[in-house]
Motif scaffolding. Sequence first.
Motif, PDB file in Angstrom:
ATOM      1  N   PRO A  51      47.895 -98.155-115.145  1.00 17.01           N
ATOM      2  CA  PRO A  51      48.240 -98.880-113.914  1.00 17.01           C
ATOM      3  C   PRO A  51      47.009 -99.416-113.188  1.00 17.01           C
ATOM      4  CG  PRO A  51      49.608 -96.938-114.110  1.00 17.01           C
ATOM      5  CD  PRO A  51      48.562 -96.848-115.196  1.00 17.01           C
ATOM      6  N   ALA A  52      45.937 -98.618-113.106  1.00 13.00           N
ATOM      7  CA  ALA A  52      44.723 -99.072-112.410  1.00 13.00           C
ATOM      8  C   ALA A  52      44.115-100.290-113.091  1.00 13.00           C
ATOM      9  CB  ALA A  52      43.701 -97.938-112.328  1.00 13.00           C
ATOM     10  N   LEU A  78      47.642 -96.417-109.685  1.00  9.85           N
ATOM     11  CA  LEU A  78      47.096 -97.769-109.578  1.00  9.85           C
ATOM     12  C   LEU A  78      46.032 -97.907-108.504  1.00  9.85           C
ATOM     13  CD1 LEU A  78      48.256 -99.445-106.899  1.00  9.85           C
ATOM     14  CD2 LEU A  78      50.325 -99.524-108.266  1.00  9.85           C
ATOM     15  N   ARG A  79      46.010 -97.000-107.553  1.00 17.15           N
ATOM     16  CA  ARG A  79      45.116 -97.122-106.398  1.00 17.15           C
ATOM     17  C   ARG A  79      43.647 -97.354-106.740  1.00 17.15           C
ATOM     18  NH1 ARG A  79      47.352 -93.610-101.356  1.00 17.15           N
ATOM     19  NH2 ARG A  79      45.764 -94.828-100.293  1.00 17.15           N
ATOM     20  N   PRO A  84      41.647-104.472-101.960  1.00 17.82           N
ATOM     21  CA  PRO A  84      42.071-104.272-100.566  1.00 17.82           C
ATOM     22  C   PRO A  84      42.983-105.378-100.046  1.00 17.82           C
ATOM     23  CG  PRO A  84      39.675-104.099-100.766  1.00 17.82           C
ATOM     24  CD  PRO A  84      40.198-104.539-102.094  1.00 17.82           C
ATOM     25  N   ASP A  85      42.892-106.569-100.638  1.00 17.88           N
ATOM     26  CA  ASP A  85      43.714-107.696-100.195  1.00 17.88           C
ATOM     27  C   ASP A  85      45.032-107.819-100.942  1.00 17.88           C
ATOM     28  OD1 ASP A  85      41.724-108.392 -98.391  1.00 17.88           O
ATOM     29  OD2 ASP A  85      40.726-109.707 -99.829  1.00 17.88           O
ATOM     30  N   ALA A  86      45.232-107.011-101.970  1.00 20.26           N
ATOM     31  CA  ALA A  86      46.453-107.106-102.775  1.00 20.26           C
ATOM     32  C   ALA A  86      47.653-106.593-101.996  1.00 20.26           C
ATOM     33  CB  ALA A  86      46.296-106.311-104.062  1.00 20.26           C
ATOM     34  N   ILE A  87      48.809-107.121-102.326  1.00 19.16           N
ATOM     35  CA  ILE A  87      50.055-106.619-101.767  1.00 19.16           C
ATOM     36  C   ILE A  87      50.863-105.993-102.893  1.00 19.16           C
ATOM     37  CG2 ILE A  87      51.202-108.871-101.938  1.00 19.16           C
ATOM     38  CD1 ILE A  87      52.764-108.014 -99.370  1.00 19.16           C
ATOM     39  N   SER A 108      49.675 -97.091 -93.231  1.00 18.56           N
ATOM     40  CA  SER A 108      48.681 -96.348 -92.445  1.00 18.56           C
ATOM     41  C   SER A 108      47.423 -96.048 -93.262  1.00 18.56           C
ATOM     42  CB  SER A 108      49.284 -95.054 -91.898  1.00 18.56           C
ATOM     43  OG  SER A 108      49.417 -94.081 -92.914  1.00 18.56           O
ATOM     44  N   GLU A 109      47.559 -96.032 -94.584  1.00 17.59           N
ATOM     45  CA  GLU A 109      46.419 -95.803 -95.477  1.00 17.59           C
ATOM     46  C   GLU A 109      45.737 -97.105 -95.899  1.00 17.59           C
ATOM     47  OE1 GLU A 109      48.174 -93.559 -98.666  1.00 17.59           O
ATOM     48  OE2 GLU A 109      48.511 -91.798 -97.402  1.00 17.59           O
ATOM     49  N   GLY A 110      46.185 -98.212 -95.344  1.00 17.59           N
ATOM     50  CA  GLY A 110      45.553 -99.494 -95.632  1.00 17.59           C
ATOM     51  C   GLY A 110      46.093-100.232 -96.838  1.00 17.59           C
ATOM     52  N   ILE A 111      47.194 -99.777 -97.395  1.00 14.18           N
ATOM     53  CA  ILE A 111      47.798-100.470 -98.535  1.00 14.18           C
ATOM     54  C   ILE A 111      48.910-101.374 -98.026  1.00 14.18           C
ATOM     55  CG2 ILE A 111      49.163-100.190-100.647  1.00 14.18           C
ATOM     56  CD1 ILE A 111      47.605 -97.653-101.192  1.00 14.18           C
TER      57      ILE A 111
END
Length: 133
Positions: A51-52, A78-79, A84-87, A108-111
């Motif tokens: 996934p990553a 996947l994290r 950071p800009d992905a949705i 809240s975790e920035g995802i």
Amino acid sequence: MAMIAFLGTGLLGGAFAEAAAKRGDSVTAWNRSKEKLSALALFGVDAAASPAEAVKGASRVHLVLKDDAVVEEIIAALRPGLSPDAIVIDHTTTPPKLTAERAARLQSEGIRYLHAPVFMGPPAARNAQGSMM
């Protein structure tokens, strides 16, 4: 051309990946079953080993998975590769309460996470027909 990742390439996820590749997007996919990935190679979909790896460089990450437990497992996996800009757009059929909790936690975790249920089958997905919320 968008860089898109699909995680979960069963009947519906595979149809989404096929349609995206046919319209000219750069598509990478991951699935536990290697056979499902190899079938997508005919459409120019790149297979990822994890996934990553699948999400590296993707602006959109689509999840079409079995259930909540698998969604949580795959999001954790996947994290490390997620921009950071992905949705992350989750099409998995999941209970509303757990989905809302997941969305709040990930936000809240920035995802950037969006749950987007679909009302279509694989043939409609291949032809960009049907409804996506």
